[in-house]
Scaffold this active site. Structure first.
Site, PDB file in Angstrom:
ATOM      1  N   LYS A  15      46.576  39.313  29.908  1.00  0.00           N
ATOM      2  CA  LYS A  15      46.688  39.817  31.282  1.00  0.00           C
ATOM      3  C   LYS A  15      46.539  38.661  32.252  1.00  0.00           C
ATOM      4  CE  LYS A  15      42.178  39.252  32.466  1.00  0.00           C
ATOM      5  NZ  LYS A  15      41.757  38.208  33.414  1.00  0.00           N
ATOM      6  N   ASP A 141      36.940  43.606  30.717  1.00  0.00           N
ATOM      7  CA  ASP A 141      38.400  43.693  30.832  1.00  0.00           C
ATOM      8  C   ASP A 141      39.011  44.662  29.820  1.00  0.00           C
ATOM      9  OD1 ASP A 141      38.426  41.840  32.863  1.00  0.00           O
ATOM     10  OD2 ASP A 141      38.995  40.157  31.580  1.00  0.00           O
TER      11      ASP A 141
END
Ligand code: C5P
Length: 304
Positions: A15, A141
């Site tokens: 990401k 995350d």
């Protein structure tokens, strides 16, 4: 125990954060965040299959993933089986491509992919909400990689998530300066620099406009960047090079130390790749993703 009939393979994408605001350091010791996550095509691969009692991890690829017992894929498997109320008996095969301590969420993505893969291997005993509950215990995350979209806003530690319709795929580039930045160190530096103060939101997020790369580009910022770039000067130079090459978004990824750029044209991206390589960085071409990666179930013997 069910018969060992299949293996499950899931891609675990990296990401980037298209913006990342660090708010106050809260009583828990964690910082409140406000961030826009976007998954990209640079990805690890996680394969799980039933095995002898216990959890075995095999890692392939030249990336250091630390001690096995602390590996987030292993911790995901432990957490999953505790919730299931069954002793683990699983082999995990991890092909690493995402660099570690790079701000790209590689370990978190492996963790989420392991939860998804185990859920498929066991016939989907848990719904998305249950997986998200396990995810936030494993790392800040991790929930993003289970939210069902490659684009999402996140608040707090990352457990408050709003999945957004994906943006059209764009050519991107990721570059690593060769120096790692551990997330706790990056947060500590920010806290030291602010003296524990609260950083107010600079502006509210126009959620309804996040359907458009131009609007996202106008918002792009990362509060970690000036602090980490002080330690690793190549970061600022690489962000400048990305902008010069035509990137509409050019930022450090998460808490660093990698940087990324998003481009309108592949030719611009290719120019950036050459410049960043010339600066001595490790560089990957990657597209922003339009879909959550599929879960692939294979008969045993076709492990990918
Ligand atoms: O949750 P995770 O294990 O990824 O976080 C690693 C460390 O980063 C935490 O122990 C904490 O020191 C710091 N952190 C923080 N605020 C967050 C996320 C992480 O201070 N929102």
């Amino acid at each position: 125990m069910p018969a060992p009939t299949e293996s499950v393979t899931v891609s675990a994408p990296a990401k980037v954060n298209l913006f990342l605001r660090i708010l106050a350091r809260e009583e828990s010791g964690y910082h409140g965040l406000e961030t826009l996550f976007c998954a990209v095509s640079l990805a690890d691969t996680v394969t799980v299959r039933r095995g002898a009692p216990g959890i075995r991890l095999v890692v392939e690829g030249g990336v250091d993933t630390g001690p096995t017992e602390r590996n987030l894929a292993v911790r995901a498997a432990e957490r999953f089986h505790r919730e299931l109320g069954e002793a683990a008996a699983v082999d995990i095969h991890l092909t690493k491509r995402i660099p570690s301590a790079a701000g790209l969420g590689g370990g978190s993505s492996d963790c989420a992919a392991t939860l998804r893969a185990l859920n498929a291997l066991h016939g989907q005993p848990f719904d998305r909400a249950a997986l998200l509950g396990m995810a936030i215990e494993l790392g800040s995350d991790v929930p993003f990689f289970l939210c069902g979209s490659p684009l999402a806003l996140a608040w707090s530690r990352g457990e408050r998530l709003l999945s957004l319709p994906p943006l059209p795929a764009r050519p991107g580039v990721i570059a690593h300066p060769g120096v790692a930045m551990a997330t706790p160190d990056a947060f500590r530096r920010v806290a030291e620099q602010r003296g524990g103060g609260y950083q107010p939101r600079s502006r509210s997020i126009p959620i309804e406009q996040l359907t458009d790369w131009n609007a996202v580009a106008a918002l792009a910022e990362n509060d970690f960047q000036p602090v980490v770039a002080e330690q690793i000067p190549l970061i600022a130079a690489a962000v400048d090079a990305l902008r010069d090459a035509g990137a509409s978004v050019a930022l450090m990824a998460g808490s660093g130390s990698s940087v990324f750029g998003v481009f309108g044209e592949a030719a611009e991206r290719d120019g950036a790749i050459e410049r960043l390589r010339g600066m001595g960085m490790s560089v990957w071409a990657a597209e922003t993703l339009e879909n959550e990666p599929d879960v692939r179930v294979d008969p045993i013997g076709e492990v990918g």
